[in-house]
Design an enzyme around this catalytic site. Structure first.
Site, mmCIF file in Angstrom:
data_model
loop_
_atom_site.group_PDB
_atom_site.id
_atom_site.type_symbol
_atom_site.label_atom_id
_atom_site.label_comp_id
_atom_site.label_asym_id
_atom_site.label_seq_id
_atom_site.Cartn_x
_atom_site.Cartn_y
_atom_site.Cartn_z
ATOM 1 N N LYS A 1 0.975 34.581 24.348
ATOM 2 C CA LYS A 1 -0.108 34.003 25.162
ATOM 3 C C LYS A 1 0.353 33.591 26.560
ATOM 4 O O LYS A 1 -0.116 32.602 27.124
ATOM 5 C CB LYS A 1 -0.729 32.793 24.453
ATOM 6 C CG LYS A 1 -1.225 33.103 23.040
ATOM 7 C CD LYS A 1 -1.804 31.874 22.369
ATOM 8 C CE LYS A 1 -2.176 32.174 20.930
ATOM 9 N NZ LYS A 1 -2.745 31.016 20.224
ATOM 10 N N ASP B 1 -3.859 26.596 14.179
ATOM 11 C CA ASP B 1 -5.243 26.201 14.418
ATOM 12 C C ASP B 1 -6.163 26.545 13.251
ATOM 13 O O ASP B 1 -7.120 25.813 12.966
ATOM 14 C CB ASP B 1 -5.770 26.813 15.721
ATOM 15 C CG ASP B 1 -5.562 28.308 15.812
ATOM 16 O OD1 ASP B 1 -4.936 28.901 14.909
ATOM 17 O OD2 ASP B 1 -6.008 28.911 16.807
#
Length: 509
Positions: free
Chosen positions: A205, A240
């Site tokens: 990311k 997450d």
């Protein structure tokens, strides 16, 4: 005409009308330039076979969905048997205590998964009061920190967390004699070794922090908090998806699966510990844990097109994350762009010259597709605006607008249906393990992520695929419910459930 009507419209018939109009213009003595253009570039009829082939390859009919669901379940079993035995990593979360509602006290959460990190605090009041109050703050991470060294990144995070703790008001109360505890949502690949430790495998990311790979990220954060003089410890390290499941299950005991469909995608679910062969050496007590599937890496039996393969070949991780590249928001717009590029190369769909901006990878994003599919105007004016603003097509014809919407729908429909097949694969694997405890009762799949939340067509196609695969009786017992921003609260709740001050560990259902 609505966008839905445009999708259903007979595109080949529209192409025939355009051709007839062109023949009439040429018979009327059109300009030499126009004649050269028509002889140099194929007419719009050249897009018809491309569109027909796309429809066929992206249809994802029931037999294809069944193969995908079965392959997903098989891949899960392989990943649970041995590390590296299949595409799915099936990572144990080491969560053996899920929040029950009995938790009380003040807990914090830190969510690191992109160019921002979020800090949150929650005051828990037990069964009667549940969540009394919450506050959160988001902090942007400078690029030089994202590309710096380990100590600088974690010092930056700990400093932001320390400032947030300093604003703790009278609404929040830490019991005397207790240290603040934190749930750390860390959405990067880690080899998790316990509920409060995990070794970073690699940054993704856009992060390129040197010296972190191979280190325990919890130890890095704890050391940084100590350097800041912050009296706090990490009680739970989660990704997450695991946080989303915990946050949703806090309110509903029937939640058994969590799926994130946003820029990326992942899924986790509750698994009996005795059905995890690769953990038998730990001699765990009989009970439940959460398994992080990392299903983005799945690829078995997926219906791919030449456009998917080209995009994958040119990606930073060719041959990897194929399911994610087929169903998640990061890639859907790019697949559509590649289809439109081919159409523009073989026809004059977008006019007399190839739109230069159309050649830019990822210039067309999934929110653009969503906006175009919500266009209910007769002339698809929003589609025209996006084609003009995003890829530089001046005065796109109605045919070009209709074709663009249909191409978008083909890719979105396939993505949603494949996501639905993945969910069914997880549910059926759980059903086989539990001998009727999934489809014989209400079972909830908690969903989060902008793609699921904001794209109604994608959401509908996904749910339709689940219903087709399961049939009316079983699908009526499966509730697919949105849980917004559950991972942050979930991390704080997991910190509470795994607190060192907890009187006893409360096992999951």
């Amino acid at each position: 005409m609505s966008a839905a009507a445009a999708i259903a419209s007979p595109i080949p018939a529209a192409i025939a009308v355009v051709q007839q109009q062109r023949r009439g213009r040429s018979r009327g003595g059109g300009s030499g330039a126009a004649a050269v253009r028509c002889s140099a570039v194929a007419p719009t009829s050249a897009i018809a076979p491309i569109l027909a082939d796309l429809r066929l390859r992206c249809a994802a009919p029931l037999p294809v969905l069944r193969r995908v669901a079965d392959a997903m379940a098989s891949g899960m079993r392989a990943g649970l048997a041995d590390d590296g035995a299949g595409e799915l990593k099936m990572i144990p979360s080491h969560v053996y205590s899920l929040p029950t509602g009995n938790e009380t006290g003040l807990f914090y959460a830190l969510d690191l998964g992109g160019t921002n990190f979020r800090v949150l605090r929650v005051q828990l009041g037990g069964k009667d009061k549940r969540i009394i109050d919450t506050e959160f703050e988001q902090v942007s991470i400078p690029r030089e920190i994202m590309h710096g060294i380990t100590e600088d990144l974690f010092d930056f995070i700990a400093s932001g967390l320390s400032r947030f703790v300093a604003t703790e008001g009278d609404k929040f109360h830490l019991p005397q004699g207790r240290k603040r505890e934190l749930g750390f949502t860390f959405s990067f690949p880690v080899n998790q070794t316990s509920i409060d430790s995990g070794i970073l495998i690699k940054w993704t990311k856009g992060f390129a922090v040197s010296g972190t790979a191979g280190k325990d990220v919890v130890a890095c954060l704890n050391a940084a908090m100590e350097r800041q003089g912050l009296d706090m410890r990490v009680s739970a390290l989660v990704n997450d998806t695991v946080g989303t499941l915990a946050g949703a299950r806090y309110w509903d005991d029937d939640v058994m699966v969590a799926v994130i469909l946003g820029t990326g995608t992942n899924a986790c679910y509750i698994q009996r510990t005795e059905a995890i062969p690769k953990l038998q050496h730990l001699k765990l007590e009989t009970g439940n844990t959460i398994i992080n599937t990392e299903w983005g890496a799945f690829s078995d039996g997926l219906p791919l097109t030449e456009f998917d393969r080209e995009m994958d070949d040119e990606s930073i991780n060719p041959g990897e994350q194929i399911f994610e590249k087929t169903i998640s928001g990061m890639y859907l717009g790019e697949i559509v762009r590649r289809v439109l590029v081919k159409m523009a190369e073989v026809s004059d769909l977008f006019g007399h010259s190839f739109p230069k901006k159309l050649a830019e990878p990822f210039v067309l994003r999934t929110p653009h597709l969503c906006a175009m599919q919500q266009d209910t105007s007769d002339n698809l004016g929003e589609v025209e605006s996006i084609l003009s603003d995003v890829i530089g097509v001046s005065q796109a014809s109605l045919l070009a607008r209709r074709v663009t919407v249909e191409v978008s729908d083909c890719i979105i429909r396939r993505g949603g249906r494949l996501a639905g097949a993945g969910i069914v694969g997880i549910l059926e694997k759980m059903e086989n393990d539990s001998r009727g405890h999934i489809f014989g009762r209400r079972t909830v799949v908690a969903m989060d992520g902008g793609l699921y939340e904001k794209y109604p067509q994608y959401r509908r196609y996904m749910k339709e695929a689940v219903a087709e695969l399961l049939g009316p009786e079983r699908s009526n017992r499966i509730a697919i419910e949105h849980t917004k921003d559950g991972s942050g609260i979930g991390a704080a709740l997991l910190a509470a459930a795994n607190s060192k001050y907890a009187a006893a560990q409360i096992s999951t259902r």
